[in-house]
Enzyme design. Structure first.
Site, PDB file in Angstrom:
ATOM      1  N   ARG A  38      -4.088   1.108  -8.453  1.00  0.00           N
ATOM      2  CA  ARG A  38      -2.893   0.920  -7.740  1.00  0.00           C
ATOM      3  C   ARG A  38      -3.283  -0.764  -7.821  1.00  0.00           C
ATOM      4  NH1 ARG A  38      -3.546   5.471  -2.961  1.00  0.00           N
ATOM      5  NH2 ARG A  38      -3.969   6.991  -4.656  1.00  0.00           N
ATOM      6  N   ARG A  98       0.615   7.787  -7.323  1.00  0.00           N
ATOM      7  CA  ARG A  98      -0.112   6.398  -7.172  1.00  0.00           C
ATOM      8  C   ARG A  98      -1.771   6.641  -8.026  1.00  0.00           C
ATOM      9  NH1 ARG A  98       0.660   4.353  -2.275  1.00  0.00           N
ATOM     10  NH2 ARG A  98      -1.357   4.361  -0.790  1.00  0.00           N
ATOM     11  N   PRO A 133       2.032  14.596   3.484  1.00  0.00           N
ATOM     12  CA  PRO A 133       0.770  14.143   3.901  1.00  0.00           C
ATOM     13  C   PRO A 133       0.289  12.585   3.786  1.00  0.00           C
ATOM     14  CG  PRO A 133      -0.048  15.456   2.386  1.00  0.00           C
ATOM     15  CD  PRO A 133       1.521  15.435   2.720  1.00  0.00           C
ATOM     16  N   LYS A 181      -2.060  21.125  -3.988  1.00  0.00           N
ATOM     17  CA  LYS A 181      -1.011  20.163  -4.182  1.00  0.00           C
ATOM     18  C   LYS A 181      -1.344  19.099  -5.513  1.00  0.00           C
ATOM     19  CE  LYS A 181       0.243  16.021  -1.156  1.00  0.00           C
ATOM     20  NZ  LYS A 181      -0.524  15.238  -1.975  1.00  0.00           N
ATOM     21  N   ALA A 224      -1.587   8.594   4.681  1.00  0.00           N
ATOM     22  CA  ALA A 224      -2.022   7.792   5.121  1.00  0.00           C
ATOM     23  C   ALA A 224      -1.664   7.392   6.380  1.00  0.00           C
ATOM     24  CB  ALA A 224      -3.649   7.213   4.163  1.00  0.00           C
ATOM     25  N   TYR A 246       0.830  -1.475   0.172  1.00  0.00           N
ATOM     26  CA  TYR A 246      -0.148  -0.062   0.074  1.00  0.00           C
ATOM     27  C   TYR A 246       0.974   1.265  -0.273  1.00  0.00           C
ATOM     28  CZ  TYR A 246      -3.253   4.314   1.614  1.00  0.00           C
ATOM     29  OH  TYR A 246      -3.889   4.980   1.765  1.00  0.00           O
ATOM     30  N   HIS A 256       0.883  13.003  -6.906  1.00  0.00           N
ATOM     31  CA  HIS A 256       0.308  12.069  -5.726  1.00  0.00           C
ATOM     32  C   HIS A 256       1.768  10.970  -5.094  1.00  0.00           C
ATOM     33  CE1 HIS A 256      -3.656  11.999  -3.317  1.00  0.00           C
ATOM     34  NE2 HIS A 256      -3.204  10.798  -3.137  1.00  0.00           N
ATOM     35  N   SER A 262      -2.360  14.299   6.976  1.00  0.00           N
ATOM     36  CA  SER A 262      -3.036  13.402   6.042  1.00  0.00           C
ATOM     37  C   SER A 262      -4.568  13.377   6.683  1.00  0.00           C
ATOM     38  CB  SER A 262      -2.918  12.124   5.740  1.00  0.00           C
ATOM     39  OG  SER A 262      -4.142  11.254   5.099  1.00  0.00           O
ATOM     40  N   THR A 290      -5.693  18.699  -1.556  1.00  0.00           N
ATOM     41  CA  THR A 290      -5.237  17.423  -2.633  1.00  0.00           C
ATOM     42  C   THR A 290      -5.990  17.555  -3.878  1.00  0.00           C
ATOM     43  OG1 THR A 290      -4.305  16.681  -0.583  1.00  0.00           O
ATOM     44  CG2 THR A 290      -4.359  15.066  -2.852  1.00  0.00           C
ATOM     45  N   TYR A 342      -9.200  16.256   1.670  1.00  0.00           N
ATOM     46  CA  TYR A 342      -9.872  15.588   0.350  1.00  0.00           C
ATOM     47  C   TYR A 342     -10.720  16.685   0.376  1.00  0.00           C
ATOM     48  CZ  TYR A 342      -6.788  12.419  -0.931  1.00  0.00           C
ATOM     49  OH  TYR A 342      -5.479  11.177  -1.680  1.00  0.00           O
ATOM     50  N   GLN A 347      -3.888  18.006   5.460  1.00  0.00           N
ATOM     51  CA  GLN A 347      -4.440  17.630   3.910  1.00  0.00           C
ATOM     52  C   GLN A 347      -5.909  16.997   4.111  1.00  0.00           C
ATOM     53  OE1 GLN A 347      -4.836  13.999   3.038  1.00  0.00           O
ATOM     54  NE2 GLN A 347      -5.653  14.873   0.861  1.00  0.00           N
TER      55      GLN A 347
END
EC number: 1.1.3.15
Length: 369
Positions: free
Chosen positions: A164, A257, A77, A230, A79, A24, A254, A106, A155, A129, A127
């Site tokens: 991924r 990713r 950041p 970002k 996760a 991950y 990112h 994050s 982000t 979303y 950070q």
């Protein structure tokens, strides 16, 4: 065996962590071409060191959004850090404070903004979303403000999660004993139906695909915190970020990713810096593993860099002590690079201190046979 560089921490983390967790953190999108390129592109930039300069004293300090920090190396950041180590974000926050630098937390952390703030003083960014339910966004921002966070890193490269394949193969889920702490105690509206183990995938599904520049303007109406955009990798978007009142730009893909076959961030940096025209600071993340990488980014116009995976891997290997060590290693390498390049302060680092593969022959010494 003594660990002598950042890359060695990744090997230790790979041994220590469950495959699902290591993959991950380590993997990128699809073919992972950009993942490799983020690193490889740095090797296509060479130094033009200046000699016979008194480098007895080297000053690496800088000011970011008005905050003085010890070096232009900050924490990006990442996760779910408690998957790497039981102390997770607590350890990272303490290490960043001890190093006199900035940590970015994050939104998908396994420790809340309040918990991270409780570790003691420090300059921290949050950070963010943007979710379909703007009320959730507003609550997260309020909590970050109350916890003393100094900026929002918005982000913008993730209207949907990238593909991924390692996570698909491993059927990645947040381990059952962990939870996304920033979503506890928030009125999630419809989001309440998800249990903890399903929360991470559910939250990911709540990211708003309609996110646009008007939302950047909206965010400025609900917070006075400076907003860093970002995920900018083109001149066009850099200009739009300036127009829409961003306090800064983070050139980021990112961690490779999201969309594969985008350029390495170090390749996109100069274009973005030129477009920003010095009106707002430009930062870089992605592929930074050495002090030499930091110098190259600054020579190309970055105001500072953020590191992500090195933090997670050192955290997995040695907890807080590991993160402290990584920050110290990068600092020491960067200081040495400055000294050997003839630069005594960050303002002395210039474009003339490097030669990039893409420079024309006029700007590069031509070897004579």
């Amino acid at each position: 065996m003594e660990i002598t560089n950042v890359n060695e921490y990744e090997a230790i983390a790979k041994q220590k962590l469950p495959k699902m967790v290591y993959d991950y953190y380590a993997s990128g999108a699809e073919d992972q071409w950009t993942l490799a390129e983020n690193r490889n592109a740095f090797s296509r930039i060479l130094f033009r060191p200046r000699i016979l300069i008194d480098v007895t004293n080297i000053d690496m300090t800088t000011t970011i959004l008005g905050f003085k920090i010890s070096m232009p190396i900050m924490i990006a950041p990442t996760a779910m850090q408690k998957m790497a180590h039981p102390e997770g974000e607590y350890a990272t926050a303490r290490a960043a404070s001890a190093a006199g630098t900035i940590m970015t937390l994050s939104s998908w952390a396994t420790s809340s903004v309040e918990e991270v703030a409780s570790t003691g003083p420090g300059i921290r960014f949050f950070q963010l979303y943007v979710y379909k339910d703007r009320n959730v966004v507003a609550q997260l921002v309020r909590r970050a403000e109350r916890a003393g966070f100094k900026a929002i890193a918005l982000t913008v490269d993730t209207p949907r999660l990238g593909r991924r394949e390692a996570d698909i193969k491993n059927r990645f889920v947040l381990p059952p004993f962990l939870t996304l702490k920033n979503f506890e105690g928030i009125d999630l509206g419809k989001m309440d139906k998800a249990n903890d183990s399903g929360l991470s995938s559910y939250v990911a599904g709540q990211i708003d695909r309609s996110l646009s520049w008007k939302d950047v303007a909206w965010l400025q109406t609900i917070t006075s915190l400076p907003i860093l955009v970002k995920g900018v990798i083109t001149a066009e978007d850099a200009r739009l970020a300036v127009q829409h009142g961003a306090a800064g730009i983070i050139v980021s893909n990112h961690g490779a990713r999201q969309l594969d076959y985008v350029p390495a961030t170090i390749m996109a940096l100069e274009e973005v810096v030129k477009a920003a025209q010095g009106r707002i600071p430009v930062f870089l993340d992605g592929g930074v593993r050495r002090g030499t990488d930091v110098f190259k980014a600054l020579a190309l116009g970055a105001a500072g860099v953020f590191i992500g995976r090195p933090v997670v891997f050192s955290l997995a290997a040695e907890g807080e002590a590991g993160v402290k060590k990584v920050l110290q290693m990068m600092r020491d390498e960067f200081e040495l690079t400055m000294a050997l390049s003839g630069c005594r302060s960050l303002k002395e680092i210039s474009r003339s201190h490097i030669a990039a593969d893409w420079d024309g022959p006029s700007s590069r010494a031509v070897a004579r046979l």
